[in-house]
Design a protein around this motif. Structure first.
Motif, short mmCIF file in Angstrom:
data_model
loop_
_atom_site.label_atom_id
_atom_site.label_comp_id
_atom_site.label_asym_id
_atom_site.label_seq_id
_atom_site.Cartn_x
_atom_site.Cartn_y
_atom_site.Cartn_z
N ALA A 551 0.85 -1.19 0.00
CA ALA A 551 0.00 0.00 0.00
C ALA A 551 0.88 1.24 0.00
CB ALA A 551 -0.92 -0.01 1.22
N ASP A 552 0.41 2.28 -0.67
CA ASP A 552 1.16 3.52 -0.73
C ASP A 552 1.09 4.21 0.62
OD1 ASP A 552 2.65 5.60 -1.59
OD2 ASP A 552 1.13 6.50 -2.87
N GLY A 553 2.29 4.59 1.13
CA GLY A 553 2.34 5.22 2.45
C GLY A 553 2.14 6.72 2.37
N ALA A 554 2.59 7.39 3.42
CA ALA A 554 2.40 8.84 3.53
C ALA A 554 3.57 9.61 2.94
CB ALA A 554 2.23 9.21 5.00
N ASP A 555 4.49 8.94 2.23
CA ASP A 555 5.65 9.63 1.67
C ASP A 555 5.29 10.28 0.34
OD1 ASP A 555 5.46 7.43 0.00
OD2 ASP A 555 7.02 6.33 1.08
N ASP A 556 6.33 10.87 -0.31
CA ASP A 556 6.08 11.66 -1.52
C ASP A 556 6.08 10.84 -2.80
OD1 ASP A 556 5.91 13.91 0.01
OD2 ASP A 556 8.02 14.47 -0.26
N ASP A 557 6.47 9.57 -2.71
CA ASP A 557 6.47 8.78 -3.93
C ASP A 557 5.12 8.08 -4.10
OD1 ASP A 557 6.52 5.94 -2.85
OD2 ASP A 557 8.34 6.74 -1.90
N SER A 558 4.92 7.51 -5.25
CA SER A 558 3.66 6.82 -5.53
C SER A 558 3.84 5.31 -5.54
CB SER A 558 3.11 7.29 -6.88
OG SER A 558 4.06 7.05 -7.92
N THR A 559 4.87 4.86 -4.89
CA THR A 559 5.18 3.43 -4.86
C THR A 559 4.50 2.76 -3.68
OG1 THR A 559 7.33 3.79 -5.91
CG2 THR A 559 7.03 1.72 -4.71
N ALA A 560 3.83 1.66 -3.96
CA ALA A 560 3.21 0.88 -2.88
C ALA A 560 4.30 0.18 -2.09
CB ALA A 560 2.23 -0.13 -3.46
N GLU A 561 4.17 0.18 -0.79
CA GLU A 561 5.18 -0.38 0.09
C GLU A 561 4.64 -1.58 0.85
OE1 GLU A 561 5.65 3.07 2.40
OE2 GLU A 561 6.26 4.29 0.68
N ALA A 562 5.50 -2.53 1.13
CA ALA A 562 5.09 -3.71 1.88
C ALA A 562 4.63 -3.30 3.27
CB ALA A 562 6.24 -4.71 1.96
N GLN A 563 3.49 -3.88 3.69
CA GLN A 563 2.94 -3.60 5.02
C GLN A 563 3.12 -4.84 5.89
OE1 GLN A 563 1.57 -0.37 5.46
NE2 GLN A 563 2.44 -0.17 3.38
N TRP A 564 3.56 -4.65 7.09
CA TRP A 564 3.78 -5.76 8.02
C TRP A 564 3.05 -5.45 9.33
CZ3 TRP A 564 6.30 -9.97 6.11
CH2 TRP A 564 7.05 -9.78 4.94
N VAL A 565 2.33 -6.45 9.82
CA VAL A 565 1.55 -6.27 11.06
C VAL A 565 1.99 -7.30 12.10
CG1 VAL A 565 -0.44 -5.26 9.87
CG2 VAL A 565 -0.31 -7.75 10.19
N ASP A 566 1.68 -6.98 13.35
CA ASP A 566 2.14 -7.84 14.44
C ASP A 566 1.26 -9.07 14.65
OD1 ASP A 566 4.30 -6.18 15.05
OD2 ASP A 566 3.04 -4.89 16.30
N LYS A 567 -0.05 -8.94 14.34
CA LYS A 567 -0.98 -10.02 14.66
C LYS A 567 -1.54 -10.65 13.39
CE LYS A 567 -2.51 -7.80 18.95
NZ LYS A 567 -3.69 -7.26 19.70
N LEU A 568 -1.69 -11.94 13.44
CA LEU A 568 -2.28 -12.66 12.32
C LEU A 568 -3.69 -12.16 12.04
CD1 LEU A 568 -2.21 -14.94 10.25
CD2 LEU A 568 -2.93 -16.52 12.06
N SER A 569 -4.41 -11.84 13.10
CA SER A 569 -5.79 -11.40 12.94
C SER A 569 -5.89 -10.06 12.21
CB SER A 569 -6.46 -11.28 14.31
OG SER A 569 -5.75 -10.36 15.13
N ASP A 570 -4.77 -9.32 12.13
CA ASP A 570 -4.80 -8.02 11.45
C ASP A 570 -4.51 -8.12 9.96
OD1 ASP A 570 -5.35 -6.71 13.82
OD2 ASP A 570 -3.22 -6.35 14.28
N VAL A 571 -4.19 -9.33 9.50
CA VAL A 571 -3.89 -9.48 8.09
C VAL A 571 -5.18 -9.42 7.28
CG1 VAL A 571 -2.95 -11.00 6.31
CG2 VAL A 571 -1.84 -10.86 8.55
N LYS A 572 -5.26 -8.47 6.37
CA LYS A 572 -6.42 -8.31 5.52
C LYS A 572 -6.05 -8.43 4.04
CE LYS A 572 -8.68 -7.30 9.28
NZ LYS A 572 -9.54 -8.33 9.91
N GLU A 573 -4.96 -7.75 3.65
CA GLU A 573 -4.59 -7.65 2.25
C GLU A 573 -3.46 -8.60 1.85
OE1 GLU A 573 -6.37 -5.84 0.31
OE2 GLU A 573 -7.53 -4.99 1.97
N GLY A 574 -2.89 -9.27 2.83
CA GLY A 574 -1.72 -10.07 2.53
C GLY A 574 -1.99 -11.55 2.38
N VAL A 575 -3.25 -11.94 2.20
CA VAL A 575 -3.60 -13.37 2.09
C VAL A 575 -3.28 -13.86 0.68
CG1 VAL A 575 -5.45 -15.06 2.20
CG2 VAL A 575 -5.39 -13.17 3.83
N LEU A 576 -2.55 -14.96 0.59
CA LEU A 576 -2.20 -15.58 -0.69
C LEU A 576 -3.12 -16.77 -0.92
CD1 LEU A 576 1.69 -15.61 -0.30
CD2 LEU A 576 0.23 -13.75 -1.09
#
Length: 675
Positions: A551-576
């Motif tokens: 997902a694109d972060g709050a920086d100035d580029d338009s590049t989507a960046e890898a998102q990492w979360v601490d809990k399995l239950s918080d995974v929404k977009e990273g399911v393969l």
């Protein structure tokens, strides 16, 4: 009858004879009132060995034998090793004629010799004007110079008149070429007019023959190399070739063959006479040609090229030159250098990055000691500054998959002591289109680098900056960041324009992994396995965090960046999720060990009880497919059934499976539940 004598180059010559008339002074004058005297200049060349020892003795001649002339006023030719003087080679020679009749009291042979010796001694002491005969001259003829025919003629010199039966003249060499003429001619003292060789009449045109000893000159050059650190130390450079030219720099003619510096960095060129000369350096050994892309430790200087910027030029004028000034010390400076690397902190993952992260680069530029003009060279006793660099700039280019974003780059240009160079003062920075990099220019509008940059010559400028590994990065392919240092060690408005380049590039990578979901096959053997659709996984990194997509972060580029979360239950977009062919993948990761955790099994299959470890590195996405398997669910009997028919009857199952070129059979008895 009274006879007088004159001395011409040490040889007595009979002068006019006067006949006594009546005691009352009545007589008829037969001697000419005026005569012409032509000086014929001769020269004897000094040997190179004598020249080296500064030997200017009369015997220091080419073959040890000077020419001799009988000084009688008659026309003669030079002989032995004496030849006609050549002013085009050995410079201007001038004579002044002095009428010293009034002070020449003794005109005997010995008296004439004494007068000549007196004038010669005063001239040698640099006090010709103070000599009694020169001071007492009643007439001084303007100085005359030898023509290209090695002669000059003094016309209408007083010879005989009512006040004096003869006139005594001193012919003195008052101009000669310094260095080229090592011994000037002795003063010629003559009582005019002279009688001819036959003794039967007076000469109206007398020929006199002064001579010089001359030498050809030698020029020496010592070649030095600078210390790249800028500590001021130098070294001698052997094996460096030069060509001497005569004429104007840029349009001269080669003279002789190339000469090369010896072990002490020295070369000598001999046989020099009147003329303009210049040295042109020839690329050789460790010295690179600045007009070509030749490699070399040192760089040829613009001051030694065959163009108008050449400073290794000297002139031997027709007035000569001080031989001690025919020397040059020339400095070759180290060529610039440049290296490009990743910052050490970004090498932990073998130069690989997760998409959306920043790769930190470092470009180190070694600034040459002569960036603003180098010191340490001199010719003819005059020091000079070499030409400053006219081109010193860099171009940083990113491959597709890397993006330059100025606001995220943290760009800095830093000197070794921590001094941060100022944009707009010490350099200009220009963004390339589409984020493909930047250009940096160190040469200012005045055609030179700033004083701050020059202050650190011989040291290193370090450029640090970051680039984004974007979502267009090709997995497993090197993504190059390339820096091109362009330089030219002379102004852009002088001579041939050839810009040299140093190009270094650094690759970065992003990796991934491919998977296929399969059943465990027949009885867990893997035989007759089936690709399974619908399995769902999440990926966990070595820090225990779960991948949650890009997902694109709050920086100035338009590049989507890898998102990492601490809990399995918080995974929404990273399911393969495995597709119809059982495949699924993850890409845009850096090198490392990861865990594949199944969160949903395919229909009719059991959830895997263990996580699967996998490795991401170069080639794993392109050349490797990881296989993940699930067991089929067990079919249980119907609870409470009294029907034993199906289970009581022993059954035999035949399964035929193709295996390579053959066929194999698996036979398994099934017994009823009671058994």
């Amino acid at each position: 009858m009274m006879t007088t004598t004159s001395l011409i180059t040490g040889t007595p010559v009979h002068a006019a004879a006067e006949q006594e008339l009546s005691p009352d002074g009545d007589f008829t004058r037969v001697a000419p009132a005026t005569v012409n005297v032509t000086l014929h200049k001769g020269m004897t060349e000094q040997t190179p060995a004598d020249a080296k020892s500064n030997n200017i003795s009369a015997s220091a001649t080419k073959n040890g034998k000077q020419g001799s002339i009988t000084a009688d006023g008659e026309t003669q030719d030079w002989n032995n090793d004496t030849e006609n003087y050549n002013p085009a080679l050995y410079g201007k020679v001038g004579y002044t004629a002095y009428d010293i009749t009034a002070v020449a009291k003794d005109v005997t042979t010995d008296g004439i010799k004494a007068i000549g010796a007196s004038i010669q001694a005063s001239q040698a002491a640099g006090k010709l004007a103070d000599n009694e005969y020169i001071k007492g001259a009643t007439k001084v003829m303007p100085e005359q110079f030898m023509t290209t025919t090695n002669t000059t003629t003094f016309q209408n010199l007083a010879a005989s008149d009512d006040t004096s039966e003869h006139h005594v003249w001193a012919f003195v060499e008052t101009t000669h070429a310094k260095g080229l003429v090592t011994q000037i001619s002795a003063p010629i003292v003559a009582a005019l007019p002279l009688t001819n060789k036959a003794g039967n009449k007076f000469q109206t045109d007398s020929q006199l023959y002064p001579k010089n000893i001359v030498q050809k000159l030698t020029f020496s050059l010592i070649k030095h190399g600078d210390s790249p650190s800028g500590d001021g130390k130098t070294t001698f450079l052997p094996g460096v070739a030069f060509q001497l030219y005569s004429g104007k720099p840029g349009s001269g003619t080669p003279t002789g063959t190339q000469v090369t510096t010896d072990a002490n960095g020295k070369l000598t060129v001999s046989g020099l006479t009147v003329g303009s000369y210049y040295f042109v350096e020839v690329a050789s050994g460790d010295v690179a040609d600045i007009d070509a892309d030749q490699e070399g430790t040192y760089l040829m200087g613009a001051d030694a090229r065959n163009d108008s910027a050449n400073k290794l030029n000297f002139t031997i004028t027709d007035a000569g030159v001080d031989p001690t000034t025919l020397h040059a010390d020339m400095m070759n400076y180290h060529a610039p250098d440049m290296h490009k690397t990743l910052e050490a902190s970004d090498t932990n993952f073998n130069s690989s990055f997760t998409e959306g992260t920043l790769a930190s680069f470092k470009t180190t530029i070694h600034t040459p000691n002569d960036i603003k003009g180098g010191k340490g060279s001199e010719i003819g006793g005059e020091s000079y500054i070499t030409e400053p660099y006219g081109v010193f700039q860099g171009s940083d280019t990113a491959d597709e998959g890397l993006t330059w974003v100025r606001s995220e780059s943290d760009f800095q240009a830093v000197e070794p002591d921590g001094t941060v160079l100022k944009e707009g003062t010490d350099y200009t920075l220009t963004d390339k289109d589409n984020g493909r990099g930047y250009d940096i220019q160190f040469i200012r509008e005045d055609g030179k680098v700033s004083d701050t940059v020059a202050k650190y010559q011989g040291q290193e400028i370090t450029l640090t900056y970051k680039m984004v590994v974007d979502n267009d990065a090709v997995i497993d392919k090197a993504l190059y960041n390339t820096f091109d240092l362009a330089y030219q060690n002379h102004p852009t408005n002088i001579g041939k324009q050839h810009v040299r380049h140093i190009i270094h590039k650094v690759p970065v990578y992003t990796y991934g992994a491919k998977f296929v979901k399969k059943s465990t096959g027949l009885f867990g053997t893997g035989v007759a396995d089936t690709k399974l659709q619908g399995a769902q996984y999440v990926v966990q990194n070595s820090d225990g965090k779960y991948f949650n997509g890009f997902a694109d972060g709050a920086d100035d580029d338009s590049t989507a960046e890898a998102q990492w979360v601490d809990k399995l239950s918080d995974v929404k977009e990273g399911v393969l999720t495995s597709g119809e062919d059982g495949s699924f993948e993850i890409k845009g990761l850096h090198t490392g060990d990861y865990v594949l955790h199944e969160i949903k099994a395919p229909k009719d299959y059991q959830l895997n009880t263990k996580d699967l470890k996998f490795r991401v590195e170069k080639g794993t996405y392109t050349n490797t497919v990881y296989t993940a398997r699930d067991d089929a669910k067990t079919i249980l009997p119907v609870t409470g059934s009294n029907e034993r028919t199906a289970l009581a009857v022993a059954a035999v199952t035949f399964v035929v499976v193709a295996a390579g070129a053959g066929t194999y059979v698996v036979i398994k008895k099934r017994k009823n539940a009671a058994d």
